[in-house]
Design an enzyme around this catalytic site. Sequence first.
Site, PDB file in Angstrom:
ATOM      1  N   SER A 177       0.849  -1.185   0.000  1.00 33.45           N
ATOM      2  CA  SER A 177       0.000   0.000   0.000  1.00 33.45           C
ATOM      3  C   SER A 177       0.887   1.239   0.000  1.00 33.45           C
ATOM      4  O   SER A 177       1.889   1.287   0.712  1.00 33.45           O
ATOM      5  CB  SER A 177      -0.903   0.006   1.238  1.00 33.45           C
ATOM      6  OG  SER A 177      -1.698   1.178   1.280  1.00 33.45           O
ATOM      7  N   HIS A 199      -2.507   7.295  -4.650  1.00 33.74           N
ATOM      8  CA  HIS A 199      -2.649   6.151  -3.736  1.00 33.74           C
ATOM      9  C   HIS A 199      -2.769   4.882  -4.564  1.00 33.74           C
ATOM     10  O   HIS A 199      -3.391   4.879  -5.637  1.00 33.74           O
ATOM     11  CB  HIS A 199      -3.899   6.315  -2.879  1.00 33.74           C
ATOM     12  CG  HIS A 199      -4.450   5.014  -2.358  1.00 33.74           C
ATOM     13  ND1 HIS A 199      -5.497   4.340  -2.983  1.00 33.74           N
ATOM     14  CD2 HIS A 199      -4.095   4.250  -1.301  1.00 33.74           C
ATOM     15  CE1 HIS A 199      -5.755   3.227  -2.321  1.00 33.74           C
ATOM     16  NE2 HIS A 199      -4.917   3.151  -1.300  1.00 33.74           N
ATOM     17  N   VAL A 241      -2.248  -3.097  -3.651  1.00 29.24           N
ATOM     18  CA  VAL A 241      -2.492  -4.411  -4.263  1.00 29.24           C
ATOM     19  C   VAL A 241      -2.368  -5.421  -3.134  1.00 29.24           C
ATOM     20  O   VAL A 241      -1.416  -5.381  -2.357  1.00 29.24           O
ATOM     21  CB  VAL A 241      -1.497  -4.718  -5.405  1.00 29.24           C
ATOM     22  CG1 VAL A 241      -1.825  -3.894  -6.638  1.00 29.24           C
ATOM     23  CG2 VAL A 241      -0.047  -4.434  -4.981  1.00 29.24           C
ATOM     24  N   GLY A 260      -3.129  -3.919  13.701  1.00 24.35           N
ATOM     25  CA  GLY A 260      -1.858  -3.920  12.983  1.00 24.35           C
ATOM     26  C   GLY A 260      -0.965  -2.789  13.455  1.00 24.35           C
ATOM     27  O   GLY A 260      -1.246  -2.098  14.431  1.00 24.35           O
TER      28      GLY A 260
END
Length: 380
Positions: free
Chosen positions: A105, A119, A122, A294
Amino acid sequence: AIDHAFGTKDIEQGLRSIQDSICNFLIEETNQKFLQDDWNYHKGRGGGITRVWEGTEGKDALEKAGVNFSSIEGNDLPPAALSQLKLSPSESPEGPLPFKAMGVSLVIHPSNPHIPTIHMNVRYFEAGPISQPDKFWWFGGGIDLTPHWPSEGLFSRVINFHKMLREICTQHSQPYSTYKETCDKYFHIPHRHEMRGVGGIFFEHLHTNAVNNLSKRDLWSFVNALGLSFNAIYKPFIEQSRQKILYNPSPLDQNFADLFEENEREWQLLRRGRYVEFNLTYDRGTKFGLQSEGRIESILMSLPSVSKWKYNYIPKKGSGPDLIISFYLQPQNWIDLDPSNSHLYEVNLPHTSARTKWQLTLGAVLFVTTVLVARNIKSN
Protein backbone atom coordinates in the site's frame (compact mmCIF):
# COMPACT_ATOMS: atom_id res chain seq x y z
CA ALA A 1 -7.82 -27.52 -11.82
CA ILE A 2 -5.89 -26.33 -8.77
CA ASP A 3 -2.41 -24.99 -9.55
CA HIS A 4 -0.41 -26.50 -6.69
CA ALA A 5 2.82 -25.00 -8.07
CA PHE A 6 1.56 -21.47 -7.33
CA GLY A 7 0.84 -20.29 -3.82
CA THR A 8 1.02 -17.57 -1.21
CA LYS A 9 4.84 -17.58 -1.12
CA ASP A 10 4.89 -16.63 -4.81
CA ILE A 11 2.46 -13.79 -4.16
CA GLU A 12 4.42 -12.58 -1.13
CA GLN A 13 7.68 -12.55 -3.09
CA GLY A 14 6.00 -10.66 -5.92
CA LEU A 15 4.64 -8.05 -3.51
CA ARG A 16 8.11 -7.49 -2.06
CA SER A 17 9.42 -6.92 -5.59
CA ILE A 18 6.68 -4.34 -6.22
CA GLN A 19 7.67 -2.45 -3.06
CA ASP A 20 11.35 -2.47 -4.04
CA SER A 21 10.60 -1.33 -7.59
CA ILE A 22 8.50 1.64 -6.48
CA CYS A 23 10.92 2.70 -3.74
CA ASN A 24 13.85 2.66 -6.17
CA PHE A 25 11.81 4.74 -8.63
CA LEU A 26 10.98 7.38 -6.02
CA ILE A 27 14.60 7.65 -4.93
CA GLU A 28 15.68 8.08 -8.55
CA GLU A 29 13.04 10.74 -9.30
CA THR A 30 13.41 12.78 -6.11
CA ASN A 31 16.89 12.04 -4.76
CA GLN A 32 15.29 11.47 -1.35
CA LYS A 33 15.91 8.39 0.76
CA PHE A 34 13.35 6.62 2.91
CA LEU A 35 13.26 5.65 6.57
CA GLN A 36 12.67 1.89 6.97
CA ASP A 37 10.76 0.39 9.87
CA ASP A 38 10.57 -3.43 10.11
CA TRP A 39 7.79 -4.60 12.41
CA ASN A 40 6.21 -7.80 13.73
CA TYR A 41 2.50 -8.54 14.03
CA HIS A 42 1.97 -8.87 17.77
CA LYS A 43 -1.52 -10.41 17.45
CA GLY A 44 -0.35 -13.30 15.31
CA ARG A 45 2.45 -14.13 12.91
CA GLY A 46 4.27 -12.17 10.23
CA GLY A 47 4.80 -8.44 10.01
CA GLY A 48 5.86 -5.88 7.51
CA ILE A 49 8.32 -3.37 6.07
CA THR A 50 7.31 0.28 6.24
CA ARG A 51 9.27 2.77 4.14
CA VAL A 52 8.53 6.45 4.73
CA TRP A 53 9.72 9.72 3.26
CA GLU A 54 9.29 12.90 5.31
CA GLY A 55 10.59 16.01 3.57
CA THR A 56 10.42 19.79 3.81
CA GLU A 57 7.92 21.80 1.77
CA GLY A 58 9.64 23.97 -0.81
CA LYS A 59 12.86 21.94 -0.56
CA ASP A 60 12.01 18.26 -1.06
CA ALA A 61 9.77 16.77 -3.74
CA LEU A 62 8.16 14.36 -1.27
CA GLU A 63 6.70 16.12 1.75
CA LYS A 64 5.22 12.84 3.02
CA ALA A 65 5.15 9.46 1.31
CA GLY A 66 5.08 5.82 2.29
CA VAL A 67 5.32 2.47 0.53
CA ASN A 68 4.34 -0.37 2.85
CA PHE A 69 4.59 -4.14 2.55
CA SER A 70 2.83 -6.39 5.05
CA SER A 71 2.12 -10.08 5.41
CA ILE A 72 0.23 -11.11 8.53
CA GLU A 73 -1.54 -14.23 9.81
CA GLY A 74 -4.04 -14.54 12.61
CA ASN A 75 -6.27 -17.12 14.23
CA ASP A 76 -9.39 -14.97 14.51
CA LEU A 77 -10.58 -12.91 11.54
CA PRO A 78 -11.81 -9.42 12.64
CA PRO A 79 -15.62 -8.93 12.41
CA ALA A 80 -15.40 -6.23 9.71
CA ALA A 81 -13.37 -8.49 7.42
CA LEU A 82 -15.61 -11.48 8.15
CA SER A 83 -18.70 -9.50 7.11
CA GLN A 84 -17.04 -8.63 3.79
CA LEU A 85 -16.81 -12.33 2.92
CA LYS A 86 -20.62 -12.36 2.69
CA LEU A 87 -20.84 -16.04 3.67
CA SER A 88 -24.06 -17.98 3.57
CA PRO A 89 -25.37 -19.37 6.88
CA SER A 90 -24.03 -22.81 5.98
CA GLU A 91 -20.55 -21.39 5.26
CA SER A 92 -20.30 -19.19 8.35
CA PRO A 93 -17.74 -20.54 10.83
CA GLU A 94 -18.92 -21.59 14.26
CA GLY A 95 -15.73 -20.41 15.90
CA PRO A 96 -12.67 -18.26 15.09
CA LEU A 97 -11.58 -18.27 11.45
CA PRO A 98 -7.82 -18.25 10.69
CA PHE A 99 -6.74 -15.75 8.03
CA LYS A 100 -3.77 -14.48 6.08
CA ALA A 101 -3.49 -11.00 4.52
CA MET A 102 -0.66 -9.50 2.52
CA GLY A 103 -0.19 -6.51 0.28
CA VAL A 104 1.59 -3.35 -0.74
CA SER A 105 0.00 0.00 0.00
CA LEU A 106 1.32 3.44 -0.86
CA VAL A 107 0.35 7.09 -0.60
CA ILE A 108 2.43 9.99 -1.92
CA HIS A 109 1.87 13.59 -0.81
CA PRO A 110 4.24 15.79 -2.88
CA SER A 111 5.33 19.24 -1.73
CA ASN A 112 4.48 20.95 -5.00
CA PRO A 113 0.71 21.54 -5.40
CA HIS A 114 1.10 20.97 -9.14
CA ILE A 115 2.01 17.31 -8.55
CA PRO A 116 -1.04 15.16 -7.64
CA THR A 117 -1.32 12.99 -4.59
CA ILE A 118 -1.57 9.32 -5.53
CA HIS A 119 -2.65 6.15 -3.74
CA MET A 120 -2.31 2.52 -4.75
CA ASN A 121 -2.68 -0.82 -3.06
CA VAL A 122 -2.49 -4.41 -4.26
CA ARG A 123 -3.33 -7.19 -1.85
CA TYR A 124 -4.23 -10.84 -1.33
CA PHE A 125 -6.44 -12.33 1.37
CA GLU A 126 -7.36 -15.86 2.36
CA ALA A 127 -9.23 -17.46 5.23
CA GLY A 128 -10.33 -20.93 6.15
CA PRO A 129 -9.93 -23.80 8.60
CA ILE A 130 -6.55 -25.45 9.10
CA SER A 131 -7.61 -28.27 6.75
CA GLN A 132 -8.24 -25.73 3.94
CA PRO A 133 -6.56 -22.39 4.74
CA ASP A 134 -7.50 -20.82 1.39
CA LYS A 135 -11.13 -21.94 1.39
CA PHE A 136 -12.04 -18.29 0.89
CA TRP A 137 -9.57 -16.17 -1.06
CA TRP A 138 -9.50 -13.06 -3.19
CA PHE A 139 -7.35 -10.29 -4.61
CA GLY A 140 -8.13 -6.63 -4.18
CA GLY A 141 -6.57 -3.33 -5.01
CA GLY A 142 -6.66 -0.22 -7.09
CA ILE A 143 -5.08 3.11 -7.82
CA ASP A 144 -6.50 6.63 -7.70
CA LEU A 145 -5.13 10.10 -8.39
CA THR A 146 -5.88 13.36 -6.55
CA PRO A 147 -4.72 16.50 -8.40
CA HIS A 148 -4.86 19.80 -6.53
CA TRP A 149 -4.29 22.48 -9.15
CA PRO A 150 -5.36 22.49 -12.84
CA SER A 151 -1.98 23.61 -14.15
CA GLU A 152 -0.79 23.27 -17.73
CA GLY A 153 -0.46 19.65 -18.80
CA LEU A 154 -2.73 18.16 -16.13
CA PHE A 155 -5.74 17.49 -18.38
CA SER A 156 -3.87 15.37 -20.94
CA ARG A 157 -1.92 13.57 -18.23
CA VAL A 158 -5.12 12.53 -16.46
CA ILE A 159 -6.52 11.22 -19.76
CA ASN A 160 -3.35 9.19 -20.35
CA PHE A 161 -3.46 7.95 -16.73
CA HIS A 162 -6.85 6.37 -17.42
CA LYS A 163 -5.80 5.05 -20.83
CA MET A 164 -2.83 3.26 -19.26
CA LEU A 165 -5.13 1.67 -16.69
CA ARG A 166 -7.52 0.56 -19.40
CA GLU A 167 -4.63 -1.04 -21.31
CA ILE A 168 -3.51 -3.00 -18.23
CA CYS A 169 -7.07 -4.22 -17.70
CA THR A 170 -7.51 -5.18 -21.36
CA GLN A 171 -4.26 -7.15 -21.43
CA HIS A 172 -5.46 -9.27 -18.50
CA SER A 173 -9.13 -9.69 -19.49
CA GLN A 174 -10.36 -7.33 -16.77
CA PRO A 175 -13.28 -4.86 -17.14
CA TYR A 176 -11.78 -1.35 -16.96
CA SER A 177 -15.20 0.36 -17.12
CA THR A 178 -16.50 -1.64 -14.16
CA TYR A 179 -13.41 -1.02 -12.06
CA LYS A 180 -13.41 2.66 -13.01
CA GLU A 181 -17.05 3.05 -11.92
CA THR A 182 -16.34 1.17 -8.68
CA CYS A 183 -13.43 3.52 -8.00
CA ASP A 184 -15.57 6.62 -8.59
CA LYS A 185 -18.13 5.32 -6.11
CA TYR A 186 -15.66 4.13 -3.49
CA PHE A 187 -13.46 7.25 -3.38
CA HIS A 188 -16.44 9.50 -2.84
CA ILE A 189 -16.82 11.63 0.28
CA PRO A 190 -20.55 11.43 1.11
CA HIS A 191 -20.66 14.22 3.67
CA ARG A 192 -18.90 16.56 1.20
CA HIS A 193 -20.83 15.36 -1.88
CA GLU A 194 -17.63 15.18 -3.92
CA MET A 195 -15.04 12.71 -5.16
CA ARG A 196 -11.59 12.51 -3.57
CA GLY A 197 -9.91 12.97 -6.95
CA VAL A 198 -10.12 11.91 -10.61
CA GLY A 199 -10.52 8.24 -9.77
CA GLY A 200 -8.70 5.36 -11.40
CA ILE A 201 -9.63 1.71 -10.92
CA PHE A 202 -10.70 -0.24 -7.84
CA PHE A 203 -11.55 -3.92 -7.48
CA GLU A 204 -12.45 -6.17 -4.58
CA HIS A 205 -13.07 -9.90 -4.04
CA LEU A 206 -11.40 -10.84 -7.31
CA HIS A 207 -11.37 -14.65 -7.49
CA THR A 208 -11.99 -17.53 -9.86
CA ASN A 209 -15.60 -17.90 -10.93
CA ALA A 210 -17.73 -19.19 -13.79
CA VAL A 211 -17.70 -15.76 -15.47
CA ASN A 212 -13.98 -15.02 -15.72
CA ASN A 213 -12.70 -18.62 -15.70
CA LEU A 214 -9.30 -17.29 -14.62
CA SER A 215 -6.99 -19.10 -12.22
CA LYS A 216 -5.39 -17.62 -9.13
CA ARG A 217 -2.15 -17.34 -11.10
CA ASP A 218 -3.98 -15.47 -13.91
CA LEU A 219 -5.53 -13.01 -11.47
CA TRP A 220 -2.22 -12.47 -9.72
CA SER A 221 -0.71 -11.68 -13.12
CA PHE A 222 -3.15 -8.75 -13.41
CA VAL A 223 -2.57 -7.51 -9.85
CA ASN A 224 1.20 -7.83 -10.26
CA ALA A 225 1.12 -5.95 -13.58
CA LEU A 226 -0.73 -3.06 -11.95
CA GLY A 227 1.83 -2.86 -9.15
CA LEU A 228 4.82 -3.00 -11.48
CA SER A 229 3.25 -0.39 -13.80
CA PHE A 230 3.08 2.24 -11.06
CA ASN A 231 6.39 3.85 -12.02
CA ALA A 232 5.34 4.42 -15.64
CA ILE A 233 1.89 5.60 -14.55
CA TYR A 234 3.11 8.22 -12.06
CA LYS A 235 6.30 9.39 -13.80
CA PRO A 236 4.55 11.98 -16.07
CA PHE A 237 3.18 13.67 -12.94
CA ILE A 238 6.33 13.71 -10.78
CA GLU A 239 9.11 14.12 -13.35
CA GLN A 240 11.66 16.89 -12.80
CA SER A 241 9.90 19.44 -15.02
CA ARG A 242 6.78 19.18 -12.85
CA GLN A 243 8.76 19.44 -9.62
CA LYS A 244 10.14 22.80 -10.76
CA ILE A 245 6.79 24.47 -11.45
CA LEU A 246 6.60 27.63 -9.33
CA TYR A 247 3.77 28.20 -6.90
CA ASN A 248 2.55 30.66 -4.29
CA PRO A 249 3.49 29.33 -0.81
CA SER A 250 1.89 32.09 1.26
CA PRO A 251 -1.04 31.41 3.63
CA LEU A 252 -4.35 33.20 3.21
CA ASP A 253 -5.88 35.35 5.91
CA GLN A 254 -9.44 35.41 4.58
CA ASN A 255 -11.85 32.61 3.75
CA PHE A 256 -14.67 34.33 1.88
CA ALA A 257 -15.22 34.03 -1.86
CA ASP A 258 -14.91 37.73 -2.68
CA LEU A 259 -11.60 38.04 -0.83
CA PHE A 260 -9.98 34.78 -1.83
CA GLU A 261 -6.96 34.92 -4.09
CA GLU A 262 -5.59 32.05 -6.12
CA ASN A 263 -3.13 30.27 -3.89
CA GLU A 264 -1.82 26.85 -4.78
CA ARG A 265 -0.27 25.85 -1.45
CA GLU A 266 -3.26 26.89 0.63
CA TRP A 267 -5.65 25.00 -1.64
CA GLN A 268 -3.41 21.93 -1.52
CA LEU A 269 -3.60 21.93 2.29
CA LEU A 270 -7.39 22.29 2.22
CA ARG A 271 -7.70 19.36 -0.20
CA ARG A 272 -5.43 17.30 2.04
CA GLY A 273 -7.97 17.94 4.77
CA ARG A 274 -10.60 16.20 2.64
CA TYR A 275 -8.14 13.34 2.08
CA VAL A 276 -7.82 12.93 5.85
CA GLU A 277 -11.59 12.99 6.27
CA PHE A 278 -12.03 10.10 3.82
CA ASN A 279 -9.20 7.97 5.17
CA LEU A 280 -10.29 8.21 8.79
CA THR A 281 -14.02 7.92 8.14
CA TYR A 282 -14.60 5.59 5.19
CA ASP A 283 -11.44 3.78 4.10
CA ARG A 284 -11.83 0.00 4.53
CA GLY A 285 -8.11 -0.63 4.71
CA THR A 286 -7.80 1.76 7.64
CA LYS A 287 -10.72 0.07 9.40
CA PHE A 288 -9.28 -3.42 8.84
CA GLY A 289 -5.87 -2.30 10.09
CA LEU A 290 -7.34 -0.82 13.25
CA GLN A 291 -9.60 -3.82 13.95
CA SER A 292 -6.81 -6.33 13.35
CA GLU A 293 -4.55 -4.25 15.62
CA GLY A 294 -1.86 -3.92 12.98
CA ARG A 295 1.10 -1.54 13.09
CA ILE A 296 -0.63 1.79 13.86
CA GLU A 297 2.18 3.95 12.45
CA SER A 298 1.97 2.04 9.17
CA ILE A 299 -1.83 2.24 9.07
CA LEU A 300 -1.82 6.02 9.51
CA MET A 301 1.15 6.50 7.18
CA SER A 302 -1.35 7.60 4.51
CA LEU A 303 -2.03 10.87 6.33
CA PRO A 304 -0.16 14.01 5.16
CA SER A 305 2.29 15.85 7.42
CA VAL A 306 0.33 19.09 7.08
CA SER A 307 -3.33 19.67 6.21
CA LYS A 308 -5.82 22.45 6.82
CA TRP A 309 -9.48 23.23 7.33
CA LYS A 310 -11.17 26.59 6.80
CA TYR A 311 -14.71 27.36 7.83
CA ASN A 312 -17.22 27.46 4.95
CA TYR A 313 -14.62 27.78 2.22
CA ILE A 314 -16.10 28.86 -1.13
CA PRO A 315 -13.64 29.15 -4.05
CA LYS A 316 -13.74 32.18 -6.29
CA LYS A 317 -15.68 31.56 -9.51
CA GLY A 318 -13.35 30.72 -12.38
CA SER A 319 -10.35 30.14 -10.10
CA GLY A 320 -8.15 27.04 -10.06
CA PRO A 321 -9.93 25.61 -6.99
CA ASP A 322 -13.33 26.24 -8.61
CA LEU A 323 -12.24 24.32 -11.72
CA ILE A 324 -10.97 21.42 -9.62
CA ILE A 325 -14.30 21.15 -7.78
CA SER A 326 -16.61 21.74 -10.74
CA PHE A 327 -14.82 19.49 -13.22
CA TYR A 328 -12.01 17.29 -11.91
CA LEU A 329 -13.89 16.15 -8.80
CA GLN A 330 -16.90 15.10 -10.88
CA PRO A 331 -17.08 11.66 -12.56
CA GLN A 332 -15.76 11.95 -16.12
CA ASN A 333 -15.41 9.46 -18.94
CA TRP A 334 -11.75 10.40 -19.20
CA ILE A 335 -10.64 8.13 -22.02
CA ASP A 336 -13.20 9.69 -24.39
CA LEU A 337 -12.18 13.29 -23.71
CA ASP A 338 -10.17 15.23 -26.31
CA PRO A 339 -6.73 16.38 -25.05
CA SER A 340 -6.87 19.35 -27.46
CA ASN A 341 -9.54 20.88 -25.20
CA SER A 342 -7.04 21.29 -22.38
CA HIS A 343 -7.43 25.09 -22.48
CA LEU A 344 -10.94 24.65 -21.10
CA TYR A 345 -9.80 22.71 -18.04
CA GLU A 346 -6.47 24.28 -17.06
CA VAL A 347 -5.44 27.57 -15.49
CA ASN A 348 -2.36 29.33 -16.80
CA LEU A 349 -0.47 30.80 -13.88
CA PRO A 350 1.88 33.78 -13.94
CA HIS A 351 5.47 32.69 -14.50
CA THR A 352 6.55 34.37 -11.27
CA SER A 353 5.26 33.04 -7.97
CA ALA A 354 4.87 35.02 -4.77
CA ARG A 355 8.02 33.42 -3.41
CA THR A 356 9.99 34.34 -6.54
CA LYS A 357 8.63 37.91 -6.53
CA TRP A 358 9.77 38.29 -2.94
CA GLN A 359 13.21 36.95 -3.82
CA LEU A 360 13.52 39.32 -6.81
CA THR A 361 12.40 42.28 -4.73
CA LEU A 362 14.88 41.46 -1.97
CA GLY A 363 17.62 41.02 -4.55
CA ALA A 364 16.84 44.40 -6.08
CA VAL A 365 16.88 46.10 -2.67
CA LEU A 366 20.23 44.54 -1.79
CA PHE A 367 21.69 45.57 -5.14
CA VAL A 368 20.57 49.19 -4.79
CA THR A 369 21.80 49.29 -1.19
CA THR A 370 25.20 47.93 -2.24
CA VAL A 371 25.52 50.54 -5.00
CA LEU A 372 24.58 53.41 -2.67
CA VAL A 373 27.00 52.23 0.02
CA ALA A 374 29.79 51.94 -2.56
CA ARG A 375 29.09 55.45 -3.85
CA ASN A 376 29.04 56.82 -0.32
CA ILE A 377 32.40 55.20 0.49
CA LYS A 378 33.91 56.53 -2.74
CA SER A 379 32.64 60.06 -2.12
CA ASN A 380 34.18 60.06 1.32
